[in-house]
Scaffold this active site. Structure first.
Site, PDB file in Angstrom:
ATOM      1  N   ASP A  20       0.819  -1.213   0.000  1.00 24.83           N
ATOM      2  CA  ASP A  20       0.000   0.000   0.000  1.00 24.83           C
ATOM      3  C   ASP A  20       0.852   1.262   0.000  1.00 24.83           C
ATOM      4  OD1 ASP A  20       0.924  -0.519   2.582  1.00 24.83           O
ATOM      5  OD2 ASP A  20      -1.040  -0.952   3.397  1.00 24.83           O
ATOM      6  N   ASN A  65      -7.358  -2.635  14.444  1.00 26.37           N
ATOM      7  CA  ASN A  65      -8.785  -2.844  14.129  1.00 26.37           C
ATOM      8  C   ASN A  65      -8.978  -4.036  13.188  1.00 26.37           C
ATOM      9  OD1 ASN A  65      -7.807  -1.885  11.720  1.00 26.37           O
ATOM     10  ND2 ASN A  65      -9.254  -0.199  11.508  1.00 26.37           N
ATOM     11  N   HIS A  74      -7.348  -4.515  10.308  1.00 27.33           N
ATOM     12  CA  HIS A  74      -7.143  -4.299   8.870  1.00 27.33           C
ATOM     13  C   HIS A  74      -5.933  -5.089   8.372  1.00 27.33           C
ATOM     14  CE1 HIS A  74      -4.562  -0.360   9.504  1.00 27.33           C
ATOM     15  NE2 HIS A  74      -3.772  -1.408   9.436  1.00 27.33           N
ATOM     16  N   GLU A  90      -9.784  -1.701   5.457  1.00 30.85           N
ATOM     17  CA  GLU A  90     -10.394  -1.440   6.756  1.00 30.85           C
ATOM     18  C   GLU A  90     -11.631  -2.333   6.926  1.00 30.85           C
ATOM     19  OE1 GLU A  90      -8.603   0.181   8.680  1.00 30.85           O
ATOM     20  OE2 GLU A  90      -8.031   2.177   8.006  1.00 30.85           O
TER      21      GLU A  90
END
Ligand code: F6R
Length: 258
Positions: free
Chosen positions: A68, A137, A139, A144
């Site tokens: 990314d 979280n 991801h 996400e």
């Protein structure tokens, strides 16, 4: 899922991940084609890059793709993932910078840059070993919660939690980009081998949900349960919320050659 789970400190985990990569990229089959590595950014993969660098392997034939990149940072920004990968992986490992691609987050048309990146992975024959960290979280890359399991490389908006987690690398929260180009979960699942690393208490809940919870788009990392070849390397703190059976099962399977 052939889940191999090893609980080790980050240094030892780095060595084990380097073993997996070395075993993969030095196979006979790569005498005729390039081996393709998937690079992650953030603090988690650093022990792996350090372990690989210590081995002084000859990796000139290796190609690489990053997971990314932030959208909107100028080229050469020290926190751009292109700069981080160059400095933490490409240079120490002696890779050819022209053979390691990072999505172009400074592109005039980031959506087109994402699609082009996806095509480049396909043209390279796909990724052999993909390194992965996990967000607090859950991801994977910048997919996400709520990201489609079929998603490909695209522009995404970062959650407030991810921006806060990553603000440690920037002067202020406001400086953290709001968007990124990320490989999709569908892209990641096409890699032939996944190495998921998790260190520290902050990752414990996400790791337990990813490995033991339902496979759900609400917990992107749970998709690894559907991959045929996954090596999970966690330290004691990150593994602290896993059930004992998971750790035992993972340990037993990690003793078998995959
Ligand atoms: C980085 C990436 C992210 C990180 C994750 C964990 O390329 O894709 O998913 O792996 O946010 O970050 P660290 O390792 O800094 O805890």
């Amino acid at each position: 899922m052939t889940l191999r789970l090893v609980v080790a400190d980050p240094h030892a985990a780095g060595e084990l991940a380097a073993d997996e990569i070395e075993a993969y990229v030095t196979q006979e089959e790569f005498s005729g084609r390039d081996a393709v590595l998937g690079f992650a950014t953030g603090s988690t993969p650093l022990p792996v890059y350090a372990a690989l660098a210590r081995r002084e392997l000859s990796l000139s034939y290796v190609r690489g793709f990053a997971l990314d990149e932030y959208v909107g940072l100028p080229q050469g920004h020290p926190q751009s993932y292109a700069s981080v990968i160059l400095c933490e992986a490409v240079e120490p490992l002696g890779l050819d910078p022209a053979r390691v691609l990072v999505p172009n987050g400074a592109a005039h048309d980031p959506a087109a840059a994402g699609a082009e990146f996806e095509r480049a992975i396909e043209d390279a024959g796909g990724i052999d070993v993909q390194l992965l960290g996990i967000g607090s979280n859950g991801h994977l890359a910048f997919n996400e919660p709520g990201s489609s399991f079929d998603s490909l490389t695209r522009v995404v908006e970062l959650t407030a939690e991810t921006r806060l987690d990553n603000s440690r690398y920037f002067d202020s929260l406001d400086d953290v980009p709001t968007h990124a180009i990320t490989q999709g979960l569908g892209t990641i699942m096409r890699a032939r081998s996944l190495v998921l690393l998790a260190f520290g208490e902050r990752k414990a809940a996400a790791l337990a949900a990813a490995l033991e919870g339902p496979v759900s788009e609400d917990m992107p990392a749970s998709i690894v349960q559907r991959h045929p070849r996954v090596l999970v390397l966690a330290d004691e703190a990150a593994a602290s919320l896993l059930r004992r059976e998971t750790v035992e099962r993972g340990r037993r399977s990690s003793l078998r050659p995959s």
